[in-house]
Scaffold this motif. Structure first.
Motif, PDB file in Angstrom:
ATOM      1  N   GLU A   1      -1.528  -2.694  -4.843  1.00  0.00           N
ATOM      2  CA  GLU A   1      -2.242  -3.649  -5.694  1.00  0.00           C
ATOM      3  C   GLU A   1      -3.371  -4.334  -4.933  1.00  0.00           C
ATOM      4  O   GLU A   1      -4.492  -4.464  -5.451  1.00  0.00           O
ATOM      5  CB  GLU A   1      -1.266  -4.700  -6.238  1.00  0.00           C
ATOM      6  CG  GLU A   1      -1.991  -5.777  -7.028  1.00  0.00           C
ATOM      7  CD  GLU A   1      -1.083  -6.639  -7.872  1.00  0.00           C
ATOM      8  OE1 GLU A   1       0.145  -6.404  -7.874  1.00  0.00           O
ATOM      9  OE2 GLU A   1      -1.606  -7.540  -8.546  1.00  0.00           O
ATOM     10  N   ARG A   2      -3.108  -4.754  -3.711  1.00  0.00           N
ATOM     11  CA  ARG A   2      -4.157  -5.478  -2.967  1.00  0.00           C
ATOM     12  C   ARG A   2      -5.334  -4.564  -2.634  1.00  0.00           C
ATOM     13  O   ARG A   2      -6.485  -4.987  -2.613  1.00  0.00           O
ATOM     14  CB  ARG A   2      -3.566  -6.124  -1.715  1.00  0.00           C
ATOM     15  CG  ARG A   2      -2.639  -7.286  -2.095  1.00  0.00           C
ATOM     16  CD  ARG A   2      -2.435  -8.280  -0.987  1.00  0.00           C
ATOM     17  NE  ARG A   2      -1.739  -7.731   0.143  1.00  0.00           N
ATOM     18  CZ  ARG A   2      -2.267  -7.607   1.352  1.00  0.00           C
ATOM     19  NH1 ARG A   2      -3.503  -7.987   1.595  1.00  0.00           N
ATOM     20  NH2 ARG A   2      -1.555  -7.087   2.339  1.00  0.00           N
ATOM     21  N   ALA A   3      -5.044  -3.268  -2.366  1.00  0.00           N
ATOM     22  CA  ALA A   3      -6.127  -2.316  -2.093  1.00  0.00           C
ATOM     23  C   ALA A   3      -6.991  -2.143  -3.341  1.00  0.00           C
ATOM     24  O   ALA A   3      -8.232  -2.170  -3.269  1.00  0.00           O
ATOM     25  CB  ALA A   3      -5.538  -0.970  -1.656  1.00  0.00           C
ATOM     26  N   ILE A   4      -6.355  -1.998  -4.498  1.00  0.00           N
ATOM     27  CA  ILE A   4      -7.111  -1.791  -5.744  1.00  0.00           C
ATOM     28  C   ILE A   4      -7.954  -3.022  -6.060  1.00  0.00           C
ATOM     29  O   ILE A   4      -9.167  -2.935  -6.283  1.00  0.00           O
ATOM     30  CB  ILE A   4      -6.151  -1.470  -6.907  1.00  0.00           C
ATOM     31  CG1 ILE A   4      -5.489  -0.112  -6.682  1.00  0.00           C
ATOM     32  CG2 ILE A   4      -6.886  -1.522  -8.237  1.00  0.00           C
ATOM     33  CD1 ILE A   4      -4.332   0.182  -7.629  1.00  0.00           C
ATOM     34  N   ARG A   5      -7.300  -4.189  -6.078  1.00  0.00           N
ATOM     35  CA  ARG A   5      -8.034  -5.408  -6.454  1.00  0.00           C
ATOM     36  C   ARG A   5      -9.117  -5.755  -5.443  1.00  0.00           C
ATOM     37  O   ARG A   5     -10.181  -6.254  -5.792  1.00  0.00           O
ATOM     38  CB  ARG A   5      -7.068  -6.581  -6.621  1.00  0.00           C
ATOM     39  CG  ARG A   5      -6.103  -6.400  -7.784  1.00  0.00           C
ATOM     40  CD  ARG A   5      -5.430  -7.709  -8.156  1.00  0.00           C
ATOM     41  NE  ARG A   5      -4.355  -7.495  -9.102  1.00  0.00           N
ATOM     42  CZ  ARG A   5      -4.527  -7.288 -10.416  1.00  0.00           C
ATOM     43  NH1 ARG A   5      -5.744  -7.280 -10.922  1.00  0.00           N
ATOM     44  NH2 ARG A   5      -3.493  -7.098 -11.203  1.00  0.00           N
ATOM     45  N   GLY A   6      -8.844  -5.473  -4.168  1.00  0.00           N
ATOM     46  CA  GLY A   6      -9.779  -5.897  -3.124  1.00  0.00           C
ATOM     47  C   GLY A   6     -10.893  -4.906  -2.843  1.00  0.00           C
ATOM     48  O   GLY A   6     -11.974  -5.304  -2.402  1.00  0.00           O
TER      49      GLY A   6
ATOM     50  N   ILE B   1      -8.615  -1.510 -13.900  1.00  0.00           N
ATOM     51  CA  ILE B   1      -7.858  -2.101 -12.783  1.00  0.00           C
ATOM     52  C   ILE B   1      -6.444  -2.467 -13.237  1.00  0.00           C
ATOM     53  O   ILE B   1      -5.461  -2.161 -12.551  1.00  0.00           O
ATOM     54  CB  ILE B   1      -8.596  -3.355 -12.230  1.00  0.00           C
ATOM     55  CG1 ILE B   1      -9.965  -2.961 -11.653  1.00  0.00           C
ATOM     56  CG2 ILE B   1      -7.739  -4.083 -11.192  1.00  0.00           C
ATOM     57  CD1 ILE B   1      -9.922  -2.066 -10.441  1.00  0.00           C
ATOM     58  N   GLU B   2      -6.337  -3.099 -14.411  1.00  0.00           N
ATOM     59  CA  GLU B   2      -5.004  -3.528 -14.876  1.00  0.00           C
ATOM     60  C   GLU B   2      -4.115  -2.327 -15.193  1.00  0.00           C
ATOM     61  O   GLU B   2      -2.901  -2.386 -15.033  1.00  0.00           O
ATOM     62  CB  GLU B   2      -5.126  -4.454 -16.092  1.00  0.00           C
ATOM     63  CG  GLU B   2      -5.849  -5.772 -15.796  1.00  0.00           C
ATOM     64  CD  GLU B   2      -5.358  -6.485 -14.538  1.00  0.00           C
ATOM     65  OE1 GLU B   2      -4.151  -6.460 -14.250  1.00  0.00           O
ATOM     66  OE2 GLU B   2      -6.223  -7.049 -13.814  1.00  0.00           O
ATOM     67  N   GLY B   3      -4.711  -1.214 -15.649  1.00  0.00           N
ATOM     68  CA  GLY B   3      -3.911  -0.022 -15.910  1.00  0.00           C
ATOM     69  C   GLY B   3      -3.518   0.716 -14.638  1.00  0.00           C
ATOM     70  O   GLY B   3      -2.503   1.414 -14.593  1.00  0.00           O
ATOM     71  N   TRP B   4      -4.328   0.565 -13.611  1.00  0.00           N
ATOM     72  CA  TRP B   4      -4.115   1.270 -12.337  1.00  0.00           C
ATOM     73  C   TRP B   4      -3.055   0.563 -11.484  1.00  0.00           C
ATOM     74  O   TRP B   4      -2.204   1.218 -10.861  1.00  0.00           O
ATOM     75  CB  TRP B   4      -5.465   1.325 -11.620  1.00  0.00           C
ATOM     76  CG  TRP B   4      -5.549   2.133 -10.377  1.00  0.00           C
ATOM     77  CD1 TRP B   4      -4.581   2.894  -9.800  1.00  0.00           C
ATOM     78  CD2 TRP B   4      -6.711   2.243  -9.549  1.00  0.00           C
ATOM     79  NE1 TRP B   4      -5.073   3.475  -8.646  1.00  0.00           N
ATOM     80  CE2 TRP B   4      -6.373   3.089  -8.476  1.00  0.00           C
ATOM     81  CE3 TRP B   4      -7.997   1.702  -9.602  1.00  0.00           C
ATOM     82  CZ2 TRP B   4      -7.278   3.407  -7.468  1.00  0.00           C
ATOM     83  CZ3 TRP B   4      -8.900   2.015  -8.604  1.00  0.00           C
ATOM     84  CH2 TRP B   4      -8.543   2.868  -7.554  1.00  0.00           C
ATOM     85  N   VAL B   5      -3.095  -0.777 -11.458  1.00  0.00           N
ATOM     86  CA  VAL B   5      -2.102  -1.533 -10.693  1.00  0.00           C
ATOM     87  C   VAL B   5      -0.723  -1.270 -11.292  1.00  0.00           C
ATOM     88  O   VAL B   5      -0.567  -1.188 -12.505  1.00  0.00           O
ATOM     89  CB  VAL B   5      -2.438  -3.046 -10.755  1.00  0.00           C
ATOM     90  CG1 VAL B   5      -1.265  -3.891 -10.303  1.00  0.00           C
ATOM     91  CG2 VAL B   5      -3.679  -3.341  -9.921  1.00  0.00           C
ATOM     92  N   VAL B   6       0.273  -1.109 -10.427  1.00  0.00           N
ATOM     93  CA  VAL B   6       1.650  -0.896 -10.879  1.00  0.00           C
ATOM     94  C   VAL B   6       2.441  -2.170 -10.588  1.00  0.00           C
ATOM     95  O   VAL B   6       2.753  -2.450  -9.432  1.00  0.00           O
ATOM     96  CB  VAL B   6       2.289   0.313 -10.151  1.00  0.00           C
ATOM     97  CG1 VAL B   6       3.722   0.523 -10.616  1.00  0.00           C
ATOM     98  CG2 VAL B   6       1.453   1.576 -10.357  1.00  0.00           C
ATOM     99  N   PRO B   7       2.731  -2.980 -11.629  1.00  0.00           N
ATOM    100  CA  PRO B   7       3.433  -4.239 -11.359  1.00  0.00           C
ATOM    101  C   PRO B   7       4.853  -3.980 -10.857  1.00  0.00           C
ATOM    102  O   PRO B   7       5.470  -2.980 -11.229  1.00  0.00           O
ATOM    103  CB  PRO B   7       3.446  -4.962 -12.712  1.00  0.00           C
ATOM    104  CG  PRO B   7       2.961  -4.000 -13.724  1.00  0.00           C
ATOM    105  CD  PRO B   7       2.429  -2.777 -13.053  1.00  0.00           C
ATOM    106  N   ALA B   8       5.340  -4.887 -10.032  1.00  0.00           N
ATOM    107  CA  ALA B   8       6.667  -4.693  -9.417  1.00  0.00           C
ATOM    108  C   ALA B   8       7.772  -5.110 -10.382  1.00  0.00           C
ATOM    109  O   ALA B   8       8.612  -5.969 -10.078  1.00  0.00           O
ATOM    110  CB  ALA B   8       6.749  -5.479  -8.115  1.00  0.00           C
TER     111      ALA B   8
END
Ligand SMILES: CC(C)(COP(=O)(O)OP(=O)(O)OC[C@H]1O[C@@H](n2cnc3c(N)ncnc32)[C@H](O)[C@@H]1OP(=O)(O)O)[C@@H](O)C(=O)NCCC(=O)NCCS
Length: 159
Positions: A21-26, A37-44
């Motif tokens: 997540e931090r790599a994607i957002r940052g 971005i929201e679809g790519w991040v995998v929430p825990a």
């Protein structure tokens, strides 16, 4: 700078998702829309943690450490000859962690008798993979878990 790569431990799934997540957002947000971005991040979530723990594709997962601190993650799927993931958190970027992960993934692929790897690169990561010898095969899209299409580049390299 001291970069090391080791296997991800079974109890580090949350760490894997946090770095992802931090790599994607940052590092990728400049190339993609908020929906991407929201679809790519995998929430825990419990479900995602269970799915990653189950590891149906038998991903071989790695962690890159910079001076002993975990800053990167990577994954290989041998059965699909696929470099599945390389993600480096912003504090570790441009210090060779991503390259070290790719080197370890390629070494593991060769150990498993693979002669070629393919991957879906995000647009921001294309120059990174080009620098490591990957060729562009196709500009395409993948459908994210939120049903949003995301532009990616299919790339490949003979090992
Ligand atoms: C792509 C990514 C993994 C690169 O990790 P990294 O640890 O910064 O990469 P390295 O330091 O090993 O870079 C090696 C070379 O790749 C190239 N490179 C890396 N990032 C680059 C960028 N943003 N733009 C242009 N070239 C880049 C450079 O040639 C670099 O060498 P240099 O730093 O000496 O110029 C990282 O930026 C990232 O996690 N991005 C967000 C998540 C993502 O998109 N992952 C890929 C999913 S397919």
């Amino acid at each position: 700078m001291r970069v090391t790569v080791r296997p991800l431990r079974d109890d580090e799934i949350s760490l894997y998702l946090e770095i992802h997540e931090r790599a994607i957002r940052g590092l990728a947000a400049s190339h993609y829309s908020r929906a991407d971005i929201e679809g790519w991040v995998v929430p825990a979530t419990d479900e995602n943690l269970r799915r990653l723990t189950r590891n149906a594709d038998r991903e071989i997962r790695f962690v890159a450490e910079l001076h002993g601190n975990p800053v990167g993650i990577g994954a290989l799927v041998v059965e699909k000859s696929e470099l599945r993931a390389v993600y480096v958190a912003p504090e570790g970027a441009r210090r060779g962690c991503g390259s070290a992960l790719v080197r370890e993934i390629e070494r593991t692929a060769r150990d498993n008798k693979l002669t070629r790897l393919t991957l879906h690169a995000s647009l921001n990561a294309e120059p990174f993979y080009v620098a490591l010898g990957y060729d562009v095969l196709e500009r395409t899209e993948v459908v994210l878990p939120n049903d949003h299409p995301m532009a990616v580049v299919r790339m490949g390299k003979n090992l």
